[in-house]
Design a protein around this motif. Structure first.
Motif, PDB file in Angstrom:
ATOM      1  N   ALA A  51      10.150  15.862  68.001  1.00 55.49           N
ATOM      2  CA  ALA A  51       9.483  15.922  66.701  1.00 55.49           C
ATOM      3  C   ALA A  51       8.802  17.273  66.499  1.00 55.49           C
ATOM      4  CB  ALA A  51       8.463  14.789  66.580  1.00 55.49           C
ATOM      5  N   GLU A  52       8.183  17.791  67.540  1.00 56.22           N
ATOM      6  CA  GLU A  52       7.509  19.088  67.437  1.00 56.22           C
ATOM      7  C   GLU A  52       8.510  20.218  67.222  1.00 56.22           C
ATOM      8  OE1 GLU A  52       3.602  18.216  70.282  1.00 56.22           O
ATOM      9  OE2 GLU A  52       5.518  18.812  71.183  1.00 56.22           O
ATOM     10  N   VAL A  53       9.647  20.147  67.903  1.00 57.77           N
ATOM     11  CA  VAL A  53      10.670  21.184  67.732  1.00 57.77           C
ATOM     12  C   VAL A  53      11.217  21.158  66.303  1.00 57.77           C
ATOM     13  CG1 VAL A  53      12.893  22.074  68.517  1.00 57.77           C
ATOM     14  CG2 VAL A  53      11.273  21.138  70.178  1.00 57.77           C
ATOM     15  N   TYR A  54      11.517  19.965  65.799  1.00 58.94           N
ATOM     16  CA  TYR A  54      12.051  19.871  64.437  1.00 58.94           C
ATOM     17  C   TYR A  54      11.014  20.286  63.396  1.00 58.94           C
ATOM     18  CZ  TYR A  54      16.577  17.891  65.609  1.00 58.94           C
ATOM     19  OH  TYR A  54      17.847  17.721  66.079  1.00 58.94           O
ATOM     20  N   ALA A  55       9.743  20.054  63.679  1.00 62.65           N
ATOM     21  CA  ALA A  55       8.695  20.490  62.756  1.00 62.65           C
ATOM     22  C   ALA A  55       8.678  22.016  62.658  1.00 62.65           C
ATOM     23  CB  ALA A  55       7.337  19.966  63.202  1.00 62.65           C
ATOM     24  N   LEU A  56       8.834  22.703  63.790  1.00 66.22           N
ATOM     25  CA  LEU A  56       8.881  24.165  63.782  1.00 66.22           C
ATOM     26  C   LEU A  56      10.124  24.658  63.045  1.00 66.22           C
ATOM     27  CD1 LEU A  56       7.916  26.970  64.682  1.00 66.22           C
ATOM     28  CD2 LEU A  56       9.195  26.621  66.808  1.00 66.22           C
ATOM     29  N   ASP A  99      18.468  12.377  51.470  1.00 65.34           N
ATOM     30  CA  ASP A  99      18.114  12.940  50.174  1.00 65.34           C
ATOM     31  C   ASP A  99      17.884  14.443  50.279  1.00 65.34           C
ATOM     32  OD1 ASP A  99      15.874  12.496  51.742  1.00 65.34           O
ATOM     33  OD2 ASP A  99      14.599  11.835  50.082  1.00 65.34           O
ATOM     34  N   ALA A 100      17.189  14.882  51.329  1.00 67.86           N
ATOM     35  CA  ALA A 100      16.943  16.318  51.517  1.00 67.86           C
ATOM     36  C   ALA A 100      18.238  17.047  51.846  1.00 67.86           C
ATOM     37  CB  ALA A 100      15.915  16.531  52.630  1.00 67.86           C
ATOM     38  N   ALA A 101      19.111  16.426  52.643  1.00 67.90           N
ATOM     39  CA  ALA A 101      20.400  17.041  52.976  1.00 67.90           C
ATOM     40  C   ALA A 101      21.253  17.202  51.734  1.00 67.90           C
ATOM     41  CB  ALA A 101      21.134  16.189  54.007  1.00 67.90           C
ATOM     42  N   ARG A 102      21.309  16.157  50.921  1.00 69.89           N
ATOM     43  CA  ARG A 102      22.101  16.183  49.680  1.00 69.89           C
ATOM     44  C   ARG A 102      21.608  17.270  48.735  1.00 69.89           C
ATOM     45  NH1 ARG A 102      20.152  11.512  46.145  1.00 69.89           N
ATOM     46  NH2 ARG A 102      18.423  12.997  46.155  1.00 69.89           N
ATOM     47  N   ASP A 103      20.301  17.337  48.539  1.00 70.21           N
ATOM     48  CA  ASP A 103      19.746  18.277  47.566  1.00 70.21           C
ATOM     49  C   ASP A 103      19.951  19.722  48.009  1.00 70.21           C
ATOM     50  OD1 ASP A 103      18.973  16.037  46.199  1.00 70.21           O
ATOM     51  OD2 ASP A 103      16.848  16.185  46.724  1.00 70.21           O
ATOM     52  N   ALA A 104      19.766  19.989  49.307  1.00 71.01           N
ATOM     53  CA  ALA A 104      19.961  21.351  49.805  1.00 71.01           C
ATOM     54  C   ALA A 104      21.423  21.759  49.716  1.00 71.01           C
ATOM     55  CB  ALA A 104      19.455  21.452  51.252  1.00 71.01           C
ATOM     56  N   LEU A 125      20.847  16.322  57.490  1.00 69.18           N
ATOM     57  CA  LEU A 125      21.937  15.373  57.729  1.00 69.18           C
ATOM     58  C   LEU A 125      21.856  14.858  59.154  1.00 69.18           C
ATOM     59  CD1 LEU A 125      24.642  14.114  56.582  1.00 69.18           C
ATOM     60  CD2 LEU A 125      25.782  15.905  57.902  1.00 69.18           C
ATOM     61  N   TYR A 126      21.627  15.758  60.105  1.00 66.79           N
ATOM     62  CA  TYR A 126      21.568  15.363  61.514  1.00 66.79           C
ATOM     63  C   TYR A 126      20.412  14.392  61.771  1.00 66.79           C
ATOM     64  CZ  TYR A 126      21.873  15.782  66.580  1.00 66.79           C
ATOM     65  OH  TYR A 126      22.015  15.493  67.908  1.00 66.79           O
ATOM     66  N   GLN A 127      19.315  14.568  61.042  1.00 68.42           N
ATOM     67  CA  GLN A 127      18.149  13.704  61.232  1.00 68.42           C
ATOM     68  C   GLN A 127      18.197  12.434  60.388  1.00 68.42           C
ATOM     69  OE1 GLN A 127      15.022  16.906  60.611  1.00 68.42           O
ATOM     70  NE2 GLN A 127      14.231  15.916  62.448  1.00 68.42           N
ATOM     71  N   GLY A 162      32.853  23.664  66.577  1.00 64.69           N
ATOM     72  CA  GLY A 162      31.607  23.489  67.304  1.00 64.69           C
ATOM     73  C   GLY A 162      30.736  22.339  66.852  1.00 64.69           C
ATOM     74  N   PHE A 163      31.272  21.391  66.089  1.00 64.20           N
ATOM     75  CA  PHE A 163      30.481  20.256  65.625  1.00 64.20           C
ATOM     76  C   PHE A 163      30.660  19.012  66.505  1.00 64.20           C
ATOM     77  CE2 PHE A 163      30.943  22.906  61.873  1.00 64.20           C
ATOM     78  CZ  PHE A 163      29.693  22.848  61.295  1.00 64.20           C
ATOM     79  N   GLY A 164      31.544  19.086  67.496  1.00 66.53           N
ATOM     80  CA  GLY A 164      31.991  17.910  68.221  1.00 66.53           C
ATOM     81  C   GLY A 164      30.921  16.943  68.676  1.00 66.53           C
ATOM     82  N   ILE A 165      30.101  17.340  69.641  1.00 65.73           N
ATOM     83  CA  ILE A 165      29.146  16.404  70.235  1.00 65.73           C
ATOM     84  C   ILE A 165      28.057  16.031  69.248  1.00 65.73           C
ATOM     85  CG2 ILE A 165      27.665  18.193  71.254  1.00 65.73           C
ATOM     86  CD1 ILE A 165      28.576  14.665  72.647  1.00 65.73           C
ATOM     87  N   TYR A 166      27.736  16.925  68.327  1.00 63.43           N
ATOM     88  CA  TYR A 166      26.660  16.646  67.381  1.00 63.43           C
ATOM     89  C   TYR A 166      27.026  15.495  66.453  1.00 63.43           C
ATOM     90  CZ  TYR A 166      25.578  21.377  68.974  1.00 63.43           C
ATOM     91  OH  TYR A 166      25.348  22.487  69.743  1.00 63.43           O
ATOM     92  N   ASP A 167      28.273  15.459  65.990  1.00 71.23           N
ATOM     93  CA  ASP A 167      28.693  14.365  65.121  1.00 71.23           C
ATOM     94  C   ASP A 167      28.826  13.063  65.889  1.00 71.23           C
ATOM     95  OD1 ASP A 167      28.651  15.739  62.727  1.00 71.23           O
ATOM     96  OD2 ASP A 167      30.746  16.359  62.836  1.00 71.23           O
ATOM     97  N   VAL A 168      29.214  13.151  67.158  1.00 71.03           N
ATOM     98  CA  VAL A 168      29.251  11.948  67.999  1.00 71.03           C
ATOM     99  C   VAL A 168      27.862  11.331  68.083  1.00 71.03           C
ATOM    100  CG1 VAL A 168      29.509  11.118  70.377  1.00 71.03           C
ATOM    101  CG2 VAL A 168      31.261  12.603  69.378  1.00 71.03           C
ATOM    102  N   LYS A 169      26.873  12.161  68.329  1.00 71.40           N
ATOM    103  CA  LYS A 169      25.509  11.656  68.525  1.00 71.40           C
ATOM    104  C   LYS A 169      24.900  11.135  67.235  1.00 71.40           C
ATOM    105  CE  LYS A 169      24.234  14.473  72.529  1.00 71.40           C
ATOM    106  NZ  LYS A 169      23.296  15.502  73.059  1.00 71.40           N
ATOM    107  N   ARG A 170      25.065  11.872  66.155  1.00 74.96           N
ATOM    108  CA  ARG A 170      24.360  11.461  64.934  1.00 74.96           C
ATOM    109  C   ARG A 170      24.991  10.235  64.285  1.00 74.96           C
ATOM    110  NH1 ARG A 170      26.173  12.488  59.959  1.00 74.96           N
ATOM    111  NH2 ARG A 170      28.093  13.706  59.732  1.00 74.96           N
ATOM    112  N   THR A 171      26.279   9.980  64.551  1.00 73.56           N
ATOM    113  CA  THR A 171      26.936   8.821  63.945  1.00 73.56           C
ATOM    114  C   THR A 171      27.005   7.621  64.895  1.00 73.56           C
ATOM    115  OG1 THR A 171      29.148   9.559  64.646  1.00 73.56           O
ATOM    116  CG2 THR A 171      28.351  10.320  62.485  1.00 73.56           C
TER     117      THR A 171
END
Length: 441
Positions: free
Chosen positions: A183-188, A228-233, A222-224, A397-406
């Protein structure tokens, strides 16, 4: 323009050494003197240019970070045929803490972060308001990108990675630091990008601009699961960046210069930059090792239309194996963020929310299918959108990230398996008394 217009000395962690009219003293690659680089506006500018050189090294963008993500997230669609045992272990999910690629990624991003911190710490040396804001915006963008990559690869269930926000010039002192929470890393990361989007200009050459920052905001949200924020950006980037999809799928790759679709690219020339995709994905004739990563029939089975250009964007290597054609130009720029990703983010976010901000999910997906010559859909759902994302962005380079988030599985492993998290490098464990290793290592 392709070539960084650089005349900088060996600054913090830089790998390039160019002549400089100031005839400044060369510093050690892991340290820098206050009286050399941090006392003039010109050297702060050179330090910022050097930061792009560092993040473009083999450990990060265009380097091991993307190859490791692809291999760690690989199921049966690709196969590893190379001789590098470190990457073989990533593919088979049998990584150890002294894995070279694990170390290279960690080191390169923290070198990048340190240089970004030094720029931010000393940016007031830049007297011109616009120039000062641009440099700080670039530093915050690259720092956010670095922490985002690190926390996704090395972060555990709650633990993130160490946060440093002040530049280090004295590497002789004890630099032990504990891991921050995710949470602290994502806040930064979020704070950096919100500042960067206001500081960066709309056009900044091949350096990061405000739409690169907004695009990264879309990706992170999107990853988090902040749809709504992902769509708007993503919608801002699509509607306002001036970018457009390349006329054909092939036109989006192997470019010597940034194209109409490129939001942010790592620049590669015969003199500078790294494209490890070439090394591991390309045939010997195209500058690679012959095809360490090959495509299996399971990959082609994902496509519903045999005329889809994306399924045909391949070639045979010297041994008769099938390779991706995304990487055939040894000195082609490395795509970090393409407009196609923004369409996919907006489509998925709108579908999750039941909205049609910017456009409908169906229209966004069909825009990509039109470009690739695939039969258009009459309707879409989350599964179709996520499959379309895989077809469009495979081997980027999206491989593992999409596995984890979905919440998908890979090689029979659940998405939260400790084997899908990289270990903290052994050298960091040996020298950082406050460091905590990830589960399973």
């Amino acid at each position: 323009m392709k070539i960084y217009h650089i005349k900088y000395i060996a600054l913090v962690c830089c790998i390039f050494f160019f002549s400089c009219e100031d005839d400044l003293t060369v510093e050690p690659t892991l340290s820098i003197s206050d009286n050399v680089a941090l006392t003039s506006a010109d050297n702060i500018k050179k330090l910022m240019v050097g930061t792009y050189a560092v993040i473009g090294r083999e450990g990060s963008e265009g380097g091991y970070v993307h190859v490791v993500s692809d291999l760690l997230g690989a199921d049966n669609q690709i196969d590893w045929k190379g001789t590098f045992f470190e990457l073989r272990d990533v593919y088979f999910k049998t990584i150890v803490a002294n894995n070279f690629s694990v170390q290279a990624i960690w080191d390169t991003y923290y070198k990048t972060i340190n240089q970004c911190n030094l720029v931010i710490d000393n940016v007031d040396l830049i007297k011109d308001d616009t120039e000062r804001a641009t440099l700080e915006g670039e530093a915050r963008f690259l720092r956010a990108l670095s922490y985002f990559q690190l926390v996704r690869l090395y972060g555990g269930k709650t633990l993130g990675v160490p946060i440093r926000t002040e530049g280090i010039v004295d590497f002789a002192k004890d630099l032990s630091i504990a891991r921050s929470t995710q949470a602290e890393v994502y806040a930064l990361i979020t704070a950096d990008l919100q500042k960067a989007r206001t500081m960066l200009p709309a056009d900044n050459g091949f350096y990061a601009n405000k739409y690169a920052a907004i695009g990264l905001i879309a990706r992170i949200n999107l990853y988090q699961g902040n749809f709504d924020a992902a769509r708007d950006a993503a919608s801002i980037v699509i509607d306002s960046s001036g970018k457009s999809l390349a006329p054909t799928f092939a036109d989006a790759f192997n470019r010597d210069e940034d194209g109409t679709e490129d939001i942010f690219m790592m620049q590669v020339t015969a003199q500078s930059g790294t494209n490890l995709f070439i090394q591991f994905y390309a045939s010997q004739a195209n500058g690679g090792r012959g095809g360490d990563i090959i495509l299996n029939p399971e990959y082609f089975a994902l496509f519903d239309d045999p005329n889809d250009q994306r399924s045909l964007f391949t070639y045979m290597n010297e041994a008769g194996a099938t390779l991706s054609s995304k990487y055939t130009n040894q000195f082609g720029n490395v795509p970090v963020m393409r407009l196609a990703e923004m369409y996919l983010i907006r489509a998925e976010a709108n579908a999750k929310l039941g909205t049609a901000v910017g456009d409908s999910p169906l229209n966004d997906i069909n825009a990509l299918r039109t470009r690739s010559g695939a039969t258009l859909f009459s309707n879409v759902n989350i599964d179709k959108i996520r499959l379309e994302r895989q077809l469009e962005l495979s081997f980027e380079g999206f491989g593992i990230y999409d596995v984890k988030r979905t919440g998908a599985t890979v090689k029979g492993l659940m998405s939260d398996s400790p084997k899908l998290v990289l270990p903290i490098p052994q050298s960091e464990m040996d020298t950082n008394a406050k460091m905590e290793q990830n589960e399973g290592y």
